[in-house]
Write an enzyme that holds these catalytic residues in place. Sequence first.
Site, PDB file in Angstrom:
ATOM      1  N   ARG A 111     -11.117  40.397  27.100  1.00 35.18           N
ATOM      2  CA  ARG A 111      -9.713  40.484  26.684  1.00 35.18           C
ATOM      3  C   ARG A 111      -8.904  41.345  27.631  1.00 35.18           C
ATOM      4  NH1 ARG A 111      -8.847  42.021  20.569  1.00 35.18           N
ATOM      5  NH2 ARG A 111      -6.864  42.422  21.550  1.00 35.18           N
ATOM      6  N   ARG A 136      -3.893  51.197  12.492  1.00 34.81           N
ATOM      7  CA  ARG A 136      -2.839  50.560  13.286  1.00 34.81           C
ATOM      8  C   ARG A 136      -1.655  50.038  12.465  1.00 34.81           C
ATOM      9  NH1 ARG A 136      -5.521  47.703  18.491  1.00 34.81           N
ATOM     10  NH2 ARG A 136      -3.686  48.644  19.386  1.00 34.81           N
ATOM     11  N   ASP A 179       4.638  50.615  10.637  1.00 38.14           N
ATOM     12  CA  ASP A 179       5.784  51.152   9.898  1.00 38.14           C
ATOM     13  C   ASP A 179       6.946  51.581  10.808  1.00 38.14           C
ATOM     14  OD1 ASP A 179       3.569  53.105  10.423  1.00 38.14           O
ATOM     15  OD2 ASP A 179       5.126  54.545   9.878  1.00 38.14           O
ATOM     16  N   GLN A 180       6.644  52.105  11.991  1.00 35.22           N
ATOM     17  CA  GLN A 180       7.728  52.579  12.874  1.00 35.22           C
ATOM     18  C   GLN A 180       8.552  51.414  13.417  1.00 35.22           C
ATOM     19  OE1 GLN A 180       8.350  56.007  13.176  1.00 35.22           O
ATOM     20  NE2 GLN A 180       6.859  55.837  11.522  1.00 35.22           N
ATOM     21  N   ILE A 212      -5.754  60.005  18.848  1.00 37.53           N
ATOM     22  CA  ILE A 212      -4.841  58.869  18.625  1.00 37.53           C
ATOM     23  C   ILE A 212      -5.400  57.894  17.581  1.00 37.53           C
ATOM     24  CG2 ILE A 212      -3.526  56.982  19.735  1.00 37.53           C
ATOM     25  CD1 ILE A 212      -2.858  59.669  21.046  1.00 37.53           C
ATOM     26  N   LYS A 263      -2.877  45.121  31.801  1.00 36.67           N
ATOM     27  CA  LYS A 263      -2.916  44.360  30.545  1.00 36.67           C
ATOM     28  C   LYS A 263      -1.782  44.789  29.603  1.00 36.67           C
ATOM     29  CE  LYS A 263      -5.657  45.576  26.838  1.00 36.67           C
ATOM     30  NZ  LYS A 263      -5.000  45.566  25.533  1.00 36.67           N
ATOM     31  N   ASN A 264      -1.673  46.104  29.348  1.00 38.78           N
ATOM     32  CA  ASN A 264      -0.744  46.540  28.309  1.00 38.78           C
ATOM     33  C   ASN A 264       0.718  46.429  28.738  1.00 38.78           C
ATOM     34  OD1 ASN A 264      -2.808  46.866  26.554  1.00 38.78           O
ATOM     35  ND2 ASN A 264      -2.982  49.095  26.821  1.00 38.78           N
ATOM     36  N   CYS A 298      -8.045  45.354  18.541  1.00 39.77           N
ATOM     37  CA  CYS A 298      -9.358  45.967  18.313  1.00 39.77           C
ATOM     38  C   CYS A 298      -9.321  46.843  17.062  1.00 39.77           C
ATOM     39  CB  CYS A 298      -9.741  46.838  19.519  1.00 39.77           C
ATOM     40  SG  CYS A 298     -10.129  45.895  20.995  1.00 39.77           S
ATOM     41  N   ASP A 301      -7.521  55.283  25.936  1.00 39.01           N
ATOM     42  CA  ASP A 301      -8.215  54.087  26.439  1.00 39.01           C
ATOM     43  C   ASP A 301      -9.258  54.412  27.509  1.00 39.01           C
ATOM     44  OD1 ASP A 301      -6.563  52.718  24.755  1.00 39.01           O
ATOM     45  OD2 ASP A 301      -5.200  52.009  26.310  1.00 39.01           O
TER      46      ASP A 301
END
Length: 416
Positions: free
Chosen positions: A397, A121, A124-125, A326, A22-23, A116, A304
Site C-alpha cells: 500500500r 482514528r 470529529d475534527q 499519536i 504516499k501521504n 491501517c 510512521d
Amino acid sequence: MSKIKIEGGHKLTGKIEISGAKNSAVALVPAAILCDEEVTISNVPNISDIDSLEEILNYLNAKITRRDGVLTIDSSNIVNKEIPEEMSQKLRASYYFMSSLLGKYKHVEMYFPGGCTIGERPIDQTLKAYRALGAVVIEEGNRYIVEAEELKGAKIYLDMPSVGATINTMLAAVKAKGKTVIENVAKEPEIVNVATFLNNMGAKIKGAGTNVITITGVDYLHKSFHEVIPDRIEAGTYVIIGALLGENLTIKNLIPSHIESLTSKLIEAGVEMNISEDSITIEKRGKYKAVSIKTLPYPGFPTDLQQPLIPFLTQCHGISTVEETIWENRFQNVYDTNRMGANIIVKDNRIAKIKGVTKLTGKNVTATDLRGGASMLICGLIADGITTIDNIKYILRGYDNICGKLSKVGAKIELI
Ligand code: EPU
C-alpha cells in the site's frame, strides 16, 4: 496470497531512488477533482493506495491517464454520487474525496474511511470544520450526509494538529465564500504540497507549513501541473536500512531536512552518514548505542518511522525507549520481532523498551500494518536465515517497488 521472502545478512551497495510521497499523493488525487479543468500530477508512486483512489476516480466518472508516474485527471464530467462502502474502506485517504465533493458541490454522501488499524482514528475534527463552514452533517452509523446551501469562510481551531483534518478543511474551504482561518494545523511537508497544488490552480491559501492557514475562497480552479514531493517516510526507512547494512549505500531524491528528526537520532546513536542536498550516503560501521525517541507531529519524530526504527534499536548497545504519542495501537510488530529474538517490553501500548544488542533469526512473520510490515522486512534483512512475511498487502500500500529497489542494491528479497 503473495508473501515476501528474505535471506538476511547481505550488505547493500549502490543507489536507491525515493518515490513520490504516499501521504501527499493520496491527498493530491482527491484534491484534483476540485479543479474545473484538467490537472497533471507527476512523481506519483506506484502503490496500491493510488490504485484504490484511481478506482474511486473511475467510479465518479473522471477521465484519467496514468503512465510512468504521471497522472492526468479531467473532472469536467464527474458525477457526485455516493462512493460505495468497500471503496471508502480500502484506505483512510478516501475521505479527502468527501471534502473535495463537498467543496465543489456543497453536498456529499460517504462512508467512514478505512486505513491501517493503528488506533481509533476518529474524524470529529473534519466534521467540526464542515459544520463551522456552514454545512449540516447527518451521521447515520458509519455513513455521513453533508450538505450546505452555501459554504462560508469561518475561524476553525483544531483540537490537535491533525494531518487529515487540516487537508480536509483546506479542500472544503478552498471554494467557500470569504475567508477561512484554521488554527493549530498540522505542519507536515505533505500539507505544504497540497496547498501549493491548490494554489497552482488559482486557490488562495497562505501559511501552509506554519500553525495557521488562511484561505480566501475562489470560484474557479484552473488547469495546472504539479509534482509530488519525495516520500520522507520511505526515505527514512531506507536510511535506517543503510545504517544496518549499508556499504556505500546512497539514498537519492530525498529532502534531508524532512527527516532531520531521524538522521539526528541516528547520528546520536553513532551512525555516520554523508548528507548532501538531495541524497544521503550511509555505511554500517562500528557499534551503535541506545537512544530514545518520542513520536510527535512534524517536525518532531514521525510516528510512521518509529516501527521501522525498532529493528535498528535491537542492534544498539543498551536500553532504547520508543514512546508513541499519536496512535494507540502502533506496536503490533513487536510480537514477531521478539519471536525473532529481540528483547522488547511494551507498556500500556505507549512505551517500548528495547534491550540490545540481540541477534535476530529468520521466522515466518506477519505484516500487521504498513509501517509494522516495513519493520518486519528490516528485521528479515538483518536476521540470520530466511524470513517470510505474510499479509504483505499492507506493505504494498505504501512502498513503491520495495523488493525491486532492495534487490538492486544486493538484498536477497523476493515476492513469492
Ligand atoms: N485525531 C482525532 N480526531 C480527528 C483527527 C485526528 O482525534 O478528527 C487524532 C488521531 O486519532 C491521532 C491524531 O489525532 O491520534 C493524529 O491523526 P491525524 O489526523 O494527523 O492522522 P491521519 O491524517 O489519519 C496521517 C497519515 C498517517 C500518519 C498520521 C500522523 C495519511 C493518509 N496518513 O494520518 O500515515 O501516521 O497522519 O502523522 O496521510 C502511514 O503512512 O503509515 C500512516 C498511518
